[in-house]
Design an enzyme around this catalytic site. Sequence first.
Site, mmCIF file in Angstrom:
data_model
loop_
_atom_site.group_PDB
_atom_site.id
_atom_site.type_symbol
_atom_site.label_atom_id
_atom_site.label_comp_id
_atom_site.label_asym_id
_atom_site.label_seq_id
_atom_site.Cartn_x
_atom_site.Cartn_y
_atom_site.Cartn_z
ATOM 1 N N ASN A 11 -6.462 0.924 0.545
ATOM 2 C CA ASN A 11 -6.959 1.082 1.666
ATOM 3 C C ASN A 11 -5.829 2.293 2.650
ATOM 4 O O ASN A 11 -4.742 2.289 2.839
ATOM 5 C CB ASN A 11 -5.584 -0.315 2.313
ATOM 6 C CG ASN A 11 -5.005 -0.538 3.633
ATOM 7 O OD1 ASN A 11 -6.290 0.334 4.362
ATOM 8 N ND2 ASN A 11 -4.456 -1.197 3.626
ATOM 9 N N TRP A 12 -6.370 3.051 3.275
ATOM 10 C CA TRP A 12 -5.872 4.354 4.151
ATOM 11 C C TRP A 12 -5.192 3.628 4.807
ATOM 12 O O TRP A 12 -4.958 4.792 5.786
ATOM 13 C CB TRP A 12 -7.050 5.109 4.623
ATOM 14 C CG TRP A 12 -7.786 5.915 2.944
ATOM 15 C CD1 TRP A 12 -7.545 5.668 1.577
ATOM 16 C CD2 TRP A 12 -9.023 6.799 2.780
ATOM 17 N NE1 TRP A 12 -8.241 6.726 0.975
ATOM 18 C CE2 TRP A 12 -9.216 7.075 1.926
ATOM 19 C CE3 TRP A 12 -9.806 6.966 4.478
ATOM 20 C CZ2 TRP A 12 -10.016 7.714 1.260
ATOM 21 C CZ3 TRP A 12 -10.588 8.234 3.722
ATOM 22 C CH2 TRP A 12 -11.303 8.307 2.396
ATOM 23 N N LYS A 13 -5.091 2.466 5.886
ATOM 24 C CA LYS A 13 -4.402 1.803 7.287
ATOM 25 C C LYS A 13 -4.801 3.139 8.012
ATOM 26 O O LYS A 13 -6.012 3.752 8.212
ATOM 27 C CB LYS A 13 -3.057 2.295 7.117
ATOM 28 C CG LYS A 13 -3.085 1.078 5.431
ATOM 29 C CD LYS A 13 -1.636 0.903 5.322
ATOM 30 C CE LYS A 13 -1.341 -0.182 4.705
ATOM 31 N NZ LYS A 13 0.157 -0.889 3.279
ATOM 32 N N HIS A 96 -5.097 -8.635 5.398
ATOM 33 C CA HIS A 96 -4.333 -7.358 5.029
ATOM 34 C C HIS A 96 -2.923 -7.885 5.771
ATOM 35 O O HIS A 96 -2.974 -8.505 7.103
ATOM 36 C CB HIS A 96 -4.388 -6.440 5.486
ATOM 37 C CG HIS A 96 -3.971 -5.395 4.818
ATOM 38 N ND1 HIS A 96 -2.203 -5.045 5.234
ATOM 39 C CD2 HIS A 96 -3.763 -4.788 2.889
ATOM 40 C CE1 HIS A 96 -1.428 -4.525 4.134
ATOM 41 N NE2 HIS A 96 -2.523 -3.859 3.335
ATOM 42 N N GLU A 98 -0.336 -6.507 6.684
ATOM 43 C CA GLU A 98 -0.552 -5.524 8.121
ATOM 44 C C GLU A 98 -1.401 -6.669 9.563
ATOM 45 O O GLU A 98 -0.801 -7.013 10.897
ATOM 46 C CB GLU A 98 -0.540 -4.178 8.051
ATOM 47 C CG GLU A 98 0.502 -4.153 7.486
ATOM 48 C CD GLU A 98 0.323 -2.914 6.645
ATOM 49 O OE1 GLU A 98 -0.727 -1.884 6.480
ATOM 50 O OE2 GLU A 98 0.664 -2.600 5.406
ATOM 51 N N GLU A 168 -0.810 -9.136 -2.692
ATOM 52 C CA GLU A 168 0.150 -8.469 -2.505
ATOM 53 C C GLU A 168 1.479 -8.644 -1.845
ATOM 54 O O GLU A 168 1.699 -9.418 -0.429
ATOM 55 C CB GLU A 168 -1.219 -7.616 -1.091
ATOM 56 C CG GLU A 168 -1.646 -6.776 -1.500
ATOM 57 C CD GLU A 168 -2.337 -5.660 -0.270
ATOM 58 O OE1 GLU A 168 -2.567 -4.390 -0.948
ATOM 59 O OE2 GLU A 168 -3.075 -5.588 0.240
ATOM 60 N N GLY A 174 4.433 -1.133 0.611
ATOM 61 C CA GLY A 174 5.262 0.226 0.850
ATOM 62 C C GLY A 174 6.747 0.422 1.054
ATOM 63 O O GLY A 174 7.129 1.117 1.594
ATOM 64 N N SER A 214 2.620 -1.099 -3.771
ATOM 65 C CA SER A 214 3.768 0.375 -4.210
ATOM 66 C C SER A 214 3.476 0.665 -5.206
ATOM 67 O O SER A 214 3.337 0.452 -6.557
ATOM 68 C CB SER A 214 5.641 -0.192 -3.967
ATOM 69 O OG SER A 214 4.744 -0.537 -2.940
ATOM 70 N N GLY A 235 -1.888 0.881 -1.057
ATOM 71 C CA GLY A 235 -1.967 1.694 0.574
ATOM 72 C C GLY A 235 -1.235 3.338 0.210
ATOM 73 O O GLY A 235 -2.764 4.335 0.131
ATOM 74 N N GLY A 236 -0.243 3.745 0.159
ATOM 75 C CA GLY A 236 -0.015 4.792 0.343
ATOM 76 C C GLY A 236 -0.792 6.219 -0.853
ATOM 77 O O GLY A 236 -1.106 7.004 0.008
HETATM 78 C C1 PEP Z 1 -1.363 -1.646 0.847
HETATM 79 O O1 PEP Z 1 -1.271 -1.750 2.256
HETATM 80 O O2 PEP Z 1 -2.692 -2.872 0.391
HETATM 81 C C2 PEP Z 1 -0.632 -1.343 0.331
HETATM 82 C C3 PEP Z 1 -0.451 -2.196 -1.041
HETATM 83 O O3 PEP Z 1 0.733 -0.480 0.332
HETATM 84 P P1 PEP Z 1 1.329 -0.010 -0.711
HETATM 85 O O4 PEP Z 1 0.199 0.382 -1.930
HETATM 86 O O5 PEP Z 1 1.330 1.286 0.317
HETATM 87 O O6 PEP Z 1 2.304 -0.785 -0.850
#
Ligand code: PEP
Length: 251
Positions: A11-13, A96, A98, A168, A174, A214, A235-236
């Site tokens: 997920n590149w957000k 998600h 967010e 999640e 994050g 993460s 994500g990251g």
């Molecule tokens: C996400 O946004 O779905 C996520 C899991 O982010 P991260 O891996 O950065 O925690």
Amino acid sequence: MTQRTPIIAGNWKMHNTITEAAALVTALTKAGNKNHAEIIVAPSYTSLHIVTRLTKDSEIQVAAQDVHWEDKGAFTSAVSPIQAKDAGATLTLIGHSERRSVFGDTDEILNKKVAAAMRHGLKVIFCVGETLQEREAGKTMQVIEGQLKNGLANFTEEQLNGIIIAYEPVWAIGTGKTATPEQAQEVHAAIRAYLAKTYSDKFAQATRILYGGSVKDTNVDEIMAKPDVDGALVGGQSLIAEKFARIINFN
Ligand code: PEP
């Protein structure tokens, strides 16, 4: 037990210009895929088209990060499932954390979004997860079951066939804090038990449940080793080609 194909999704957000997205996905097309996983990337809407074009001859699938519940209309800034599909997405994230916490997507709204995505043949990755406060109050499964019950309300098992669930924990997104593999396994097994109770054992065994929060190149192997973890939503680290390539090729 049903053999489930693993999924590694990025997920590149709200990251990457079109140029950056093109460079990243081009690097990922050369990453290999030793586990024969389904590989998914979810770029910003602005990059959907270019990423789709650049992955045409690869195994990478392209997802939208969200879709609106209407096909068109006066919804400034929103993107409909028809538009996401037209830009090349074959899947979409829905729910998600967010979207839930920053943009106020309620279970009711998410339910309408799932319906809209499915109406247009977009595969859904439906995200659920508890906050730290909810976990500490012992409410993890109560929260997740509520999100599943309400977000997926009014759909039959047949309609939900192929849906992907992403667990999640909000406290792990994050933050650099990852759920331990045991914590992830415990919740994944409970989600699978909920799916069996609500739909059928066959459906529960066939449904892929991803862990997100993460996930890194350094912890993916132990998380993926758990029997009810069928993949990762990243994500990251999905923004860094070498790191995401290592996650795709988990051991
Ligand atoms: C996400 O946004 O779905 C996520 C899991 O982010 P991260 O891996 O950065 O925690």
